[in-house]
Design a protein around this motif. Structure first.
Motif, PDB file in Angstrom:
ATOM      1  N   ARG A 155      35.424  12.678 -12.728  1.00 57.82           N
ATOM      2  CA  ARG A 155      35.045  11.810 -11.606  1.00 57.82           C
ATOM      3  C   ARG A 155      36.260  11.443 -10.779  1.00 57.82           C
ATOM      4  NH1 ARG A 155      29.438  10.165 -12.286  1.00 57.82           N
ATOM      5  NH2 ARG A 155      28.913  11.250 -14.194  1.00 57.82           N
ATOM      6  N   GLU A 210      29.911   1.557 -15.272  1.00 54.89           N
ATOM      7  CA  GLU A 210      28.502   1.913 -15.147  1.00 54.89           C
ATOM      8  C   GLU A 210      28.158   3.052 -16.091  1.00 54.89           C
ATOM      9  OE1 GLU A 210      25.639   3.896 -11.812  1.00 54.89           O
ATOM     10  OE2 GLU A 210      26.894   2.218 -11.141  1.00 54.89           O
ATOM     11  N   VAL A 211      27.005   2.938 -16.753  1.00 49.66           N
ATOM     12  CA  VAL A 211      26.510   3.974 -17.653  1.00 49.66           C
ATOM     13  C   VAL A 211      25.057   4.285 -17.314  1.00 49.66           C
ATOM     14  CG1 VAL A 211      28.093   3.385 -19.543  1.00 49.66           C
ATOM     15  CG2 VAL A 211      25.855   2.284 -19.435  1.00 49.66           C
ATOM     16  N   ASP A 212      24.601   5.473 -17.724  1.00 49.17           N
ATOM     17  CA  ASP A 212      23.211   5.861 -17.489  1.00 49.17           C
ATOM     18  C   ASP A 212      22.247   5.191 -18.454  1.00 49.17           C
ATOM     19  OD1 ASP A 212      23.918   7.608 -15.416  1.00 49.17           O
ATOM     20  OD2 ASP A 212      24.250   9.258 -16.809  1.00 49.17           O
ATOM     21  N   ASP A 213      22.691   4.980 -19.700  1.00 43.38           N
ATOM     22  CA  ASP A 213      21.830   4.420 -20.738  1.00 43.38           C
ATOM     23  C   ASP A 213      22.668   3.478 -21.601  1.00 43.38           C
ATOM     24  OD1 ASP A 213      20.373   3.942 -23.116  1.00 43.38           O
ATOM     25  OD2 ASP A 213      19.318   5.857 -22.947  1.00 43.38           O
ATOM     26  N   CYS A 214      22.513   2.187 -21.379  1.00 39.83           N
ATOM     27  CA  CYS A 214      23.332   1.187 -22.064  1.00 39.83           C
ATOM     28  C   CYS A 214      23.054   1.179 -23.572  1.00 39.83           C
ATOM     29  CB  CYS A 214      23.064  -0.186 -21.456  1.00 39.83           C
ATOM     30  SG  CYS A 214      24.304  -1.414 -21.902  1.00 39.83           S
ATOM     31  N   THR A 230      24.741   4.173 -25.137  1.00 40.14           N
ATOM     32  CA  THR A 230      26.192   3.945 -25.138  1.00 40.14           C
ATOM     33  C   THR A 230      26.572   3.006 -26.271  1.00 40.14           C
ATOM     34  OG1 THR A 230      26.341   4.327 -22.753  1.00 40.14           O
ATOM     35  CG2 THR A 230      28.125   3.059 -23.762  1.00 40.14           C
ATOM     36  N   GLY A 266      19.913  -5.086 -14.475  1.00 38.61           N
ATOM     37  CA  GLY A 266      19.960  -3.938 -15.370  1.00 38.61           C
ATOM     38  C   GLY A 266      20.201  -4.365 -16.804  1.00 38.61           C
ATOM     39  N   GLU A 312      24.035  -0.626 -17.202  1.00 40.28           N
ATOM     40  CA  GLU A 312      23.058   0.358 -16.765  1.00 40.28           C
ATOM     41  C   GLU A 312      22.275  -0.311 -15.647  1.00 40.28           C
ATOM     42  OE1 GLU A 312      18.798   2.106 -18.333  1.00 40.28           O
ATOM     43  OE2 GLU A 312      20.248   1.429 -19.827  1.00 40.28           O
ATOM     44  N   ARG A 334      16.570   0.284 -12.541  1.00 38.78           N
ATOM     45  CA  ARG A 334      15.931   1.387 -11.797  1.00 38.78           C
ATOM     46  C   ARG A 334      14.847   0.802 -10.907  1.00 38.78           C
ATOM     47  NH1 ARG A 334      19.604   3.934 -14.034  1.00 38.78           N
ATOM     48  NH2 ARG A 334      19.475   4.995 -16.017  1.00 38.78           N
TER      49      ARG A 334
END
Length: 139
Positions: free
Chosen positions: A56, A90-94, A97, A118, A135, A138
């Protein structure tokens, strides 16, 4: 009324995390969290060492030793080790993680919590600095 910026700053590129042991911090951020080493060079008697999320572009974390500072500042920065400001990641799935990093031995201040923005959880690096994993909600 919104004020117009006076400078020409377009983005933040680096921030310093004062660490007592650069090698231990490098190992944690790269091996445990999956960041990559971005820069590692000598600067006189000091070391310029940065990490960032793998693959990134964005802000680099400078893993900076308090030894870099002279005089009264050295003592001040020594006291910052383990007490740096919280880092937000930031993460996609807390929940995933939390499970994955917990299995790797990462200490957490709590379990993941649902918030209006979130899901969040706070982890601690080896020196006690807080890492806030979020996360985003959404829509």
């Amino acid at each position: 009324m919104t004020q117009k910026p006076t400078g020409h700053v377009s983005r933040v590129t680096h921030f310093a995390l004062i660490v007592g042991d650069q090698e231990e911090a490098l190992d944690f951020y790269t091996e445990t969290l999956g960041f990559e080493k971005k820069e590692d060079s000598e600067m006189g008697e000091d070391r310029w060492l940065t990490v960032a999320p793998a693959g990134r572009e964005g802000v680099h974390i400078i893993l900076r030793s308090p030894d870099w500072f002279d005089g009264r500042d050295a003592d001040r920065y020594e006291r910052v080790v383990g007490h740096n400001p919280m880092i937000g990641l930031e993460v996609d799935d807390c929940h995933a993680t939390y499970e994955e990093l917990g299995a790797r031995g990462v200490e957490f201040a709590s379990e993941p919590r649902e918030r209006e923005y979130g899901v969040e959880v706070i982890a601690l690096d080896p020196e006690g600095n807080e890492l806030l994993f979020v996360e985003p909600a959404r829509e």
